[in-house]
Design an enzyme around this catalytic site. Sequence first.
Site, mmCIF file in Angstrom:
data_model
loop_
_atom_site.group_PDB
_atom_site.id
_atom_site.type_symbol
_atom_site.label_atom_id
_atom_site.label_comp_id
_atom_site.label_asym_id
_atom_site.label_seq_id
_atom_site.Cartn_x
_atom_site.Cartn_y
_atom_site.Cartn_z
ATOM 1 N N GLU A 252 0.877 -1.183 0.000
ATOM 2 C CA GLU A 252 0.000 0.000 0.000
ATOM 3 C C GLU A 252 0.902 1.216 0.000
ATOM 4 O O GLU A 252 1.448 1.588 1.043
ATOM 5 C CB GLU A 252 -0.880 0.011 1.255
ATOM 6 N N CYS A 286 -2.648 8.923 2.395
ATOM 7 C CA CYS A 286 -2.260 8.502 1.043
ATOM 8 C C CYS A 286 -3.365 8.714 0.020
ATOM 9 O O CYS A 286 -3.098 8.836 -1.166
ATOM 10 C CB CYS A 286 -1.775 7.056 1.050
HETATM 11 P P1 NAD Z 1 9.877 6.978 4.826
HETATM 12 O O1 NAD Z 1 9.759 6.605 3.403
HETATM 13 O O2 NAD Z 1 11.224 6.978 5.461
HETATM 14 O O3 NAD Z 1 8.955 6.032 5.738
HETATM 15 C C1 NAD Z 1 7.645 5.686 5.412
HETATM 16 C C2 NAD Z 1 7.304 4.438 6.245
HETATM 17 O O4 NAD Z 1 8.114 3.358 5.803
HETATM 18 C C3 NAD Z 1 7.614 4.594 7.737
HETATM 19 O O5 NAD Z 1 6.601 3.947 8.457
HETATM 20 C C4 NAD Z 1 8.946 3.893 7.930
HETATM 21 O O6 NAD Z 1 9.062 3.297 9.208
HETATM 22 C C5 NAD Z 1 8.890 2.816 6.876
HETATM 23 N N1 NAD Z 1 10.197 2.471 6.322
HETATM 24 C C6 NAD Z 1 11.125 3.310 5.831
HETATM 25 N N2 NAD Z 1 12.185 2.616 5.381
HETATM 26 C C7 NAD Z 1 11.934 1.303 5.607
HETATM 27 C C8 NAD Z 1 12.634 0.084 5.372
HETATM 28 N N3 NAD Z 1 13.831 0.079 4.761
HETATM 29 N N4 NAD Z 1 12.047 -1.066 5.755
HETATM 30 C C9 NAD Z 1 10.834 -1.094 6.330
HETATM 31 N N5 NAD Z 1 10.113 0.023 6.572
HETATM 32 C C10 NAD Z 1 10.659 1.200 6.213
HETATM 33 O O7 NAD Z 1 9.265 8.391 4.955
HETATM 34 P P2 NAD Z 1 8.622 9.193 6.136
HETATM 35 O O8 NAD Z 1 9.373 10.471 6.256
HETATM 36 O O9 NAD Z 1 8.370 8.414 7.366
HETATM 37 O O10 NAD Z 1 7.229 9.464 5.438
HETATM 38 C C11 NAD Z 1 7.197 10.250 4.286
HETATM 39 C C12 NAD Z 1 6.676 9.560 3.078
HETATM 40 O O11 NAD Z 1 6.191 8.262 3.319
HETATM 41 C C13 NAD Z 1 5.498 10.343 2.590
HETATM 42 O O12 NAD Z 1 5.928 11.246 1.622
HETATM 43 C C14 NAD Z 1 4.568 9.339 2.040
HETATM 44 O O13 NAD Z 1 4.787 9.232 0.652
HETATM 45 C C15 NAD Z 1 4.983 8.045 2.631
HETATM 46 N N6 NAD Z 1 3.995 7.467 3.552
HETATM 47 C C16 NAD Z 1 2.929 6.857 2.998
HETATM 48 C C17 NAD Z 1 1.983 6.297 3.819
HETATM 49 C C18 NAD Z 1 0.763 5.631 3.232
HETATM 50 O O14 NAD Z 1 -0.255 5.592 3.893
HETATM 51 N N7 NAD Z 1 0.844 5.056 2.038
HETATM 52 C C19 NAD Z 1 2.126 6.373 5.190
HETATM 53 C C20 NAD Z 1 3.248 7.006 5.731
HETATM 54 C C21 NAD Z 1 4.180 7.539 4.886
#
Ligand code: NAD
Length: 481
Positions: A252, A286
């Site tokens: 997702e 999202c």
């Molecule tokens: P991010 O990409 O670092 O993290 C997003 C999520 O992924 C977090 O929950 C983080 O714990 C997890 N994550 C990150 N790297 C990972 C890895 N290598 N393995 C497993 N999990 C990992 O970014 P952020 O600063 O936390 O959030 C910003 C971006 O994330 C937003 O711009 C948005 O696009 C996206 N996001 C999307 C949703 C959604 O509902 N689809 C939710 C949260 C964040």
Amino acid sequence: MDTSYPNTQLFINGKWKDADAGENIDVINPAYESVIGKMAHARKADLDEALEAADKAFFKWKNVNSFERYKILQKAAKILRDRSNDIARIMTIEHGKPFGESLAEVNLSADITDWLGEEARRSYGRLIPSRSSDVYQMVVKEPVGPVAGFSPWNFPINQAVRKIGGAVAAGCSIIIKGPEETPASCAELVRAYADAGVPEGVINLVFGIPSEISEYLIPHPVIRKISFTGSTAVGKLLASMAGLHMKLVTMELGGHAPAIIFDDANVDNAVQMIANNKYRNAGQVCVSPTRFLVHESLYDKFVDGFVKISESQVVGDGLDPNTTMGPLAHDRRLDAMEMFVSDAVDKGAKVKTGGKRKGNKGYFFEPTVLTDVPTDAKMMNEEPFGPLAPITPFKNFDDVVKEANRLPYGLAAFAFTNSAKTAEKITSSIESGIVSVNQPWMPVVEVPFGGVKDSGYGKELGSEGLEAYLQSKFITQKSSI
Ligand code: NAD
């Protein structure tokens, strides 16, 4: 209101415990930037313990019949409802969203739990006519096995419950990496399930360095399925790792939802619905509308209406009953908002309202409306995930469809029109997992949720939400030899 906040432990093999190495991570209240507590930081030894527990528990849990699983899930849903005020308070303190939104999230999570339990009772196989009268052919559904789930901070419970509820209802065990920014409310979800009678080892909750955890769990032979909610960039990384190890996957990921206002729409109603929807969860959703495409004949009226609603938002501490929009959940989002706005302004965009951080304490950002944002501005291409509303005029149907489908994302799309013909044309032209016409759409449990293209694959909720944790087995049997 009570502002106390609990520390969060790991939950492994039915027990709440500190991390093996005794390490912790600070938790911050985004409205005040203050450290409010800590959570246990899992390392390899903790993950090994969780893997062993999930492996053992799966072989017992998959044999518990679906009616028993249903009864436990109904109990978990009731516990969530009974504790909803306390859990919502914790969520608002760690995440920032208004208390009413937190409460709605807890109650929706209870509904999801109910639904998945009910769906477990309806996970039918099928009987297929064979070519011989003494041969039976059937397809049965079996749980896929231990799951590794990764759920984000924007909906600390609602994202996690889709994975935990789906896995538990289907007869799987799960190790869930909860959101490090918002751990305590997610832990309360797990506590509700445990208190309802989910046996030890079926649900294991860990926190730590996301990449360290995913790189260890995904290739591990015990894990059979990966479910991730987060950004497209991380999703692609995890999906490729899962592919390398032939693991089933649900992804997702991000979206960049067009909201299209056609010339025959009631502009006053449309702006009212879509502008308020924009600021839910401070835009960190999202399926949030992120590209407002308005027919040129309604453009000025729509922009004026949007600015008015944006300026009426009360931005503040989510525990204050007057607040309609809380802070961003962490400082990375604040930096991202500032970057998106300055990039757009540098490229010629006009800020109609907002555009900057609010105050200098807490991760507050003003509800922001922009016009004249060129297509090459970052906010028109990357998911903004915050309270930004770029509004662009269009001339005709073909142009707006081209813009709506221009990006690799395909999660949600919104359209407003009073013509049944236009509604039919737009819903069939848009490349998106979800299309909502004449209403601001909110996830409901009965219908599938998920994207196409770079927004991911697999669905949560609906009957698909259970299917994601089941696999088919074909059995053929001759009556005698
Ligand atoms: P991010 O990409 O670092 O993290 C997003 C999520 O992924 C977090 O929950 C983080 O714990 C997890 N994550 C990150 N790297 C990972 C890895 N290598 N393995 C497993 N999990 C990992 O970014 P952020 O600063 O936390 O959030 C910003 C971006 O994330 C937003 O711009 C948005 O696009 C996206 N996001 C999307 C949703 C959604 O509902 N689809 C939710 C949260 C964040």
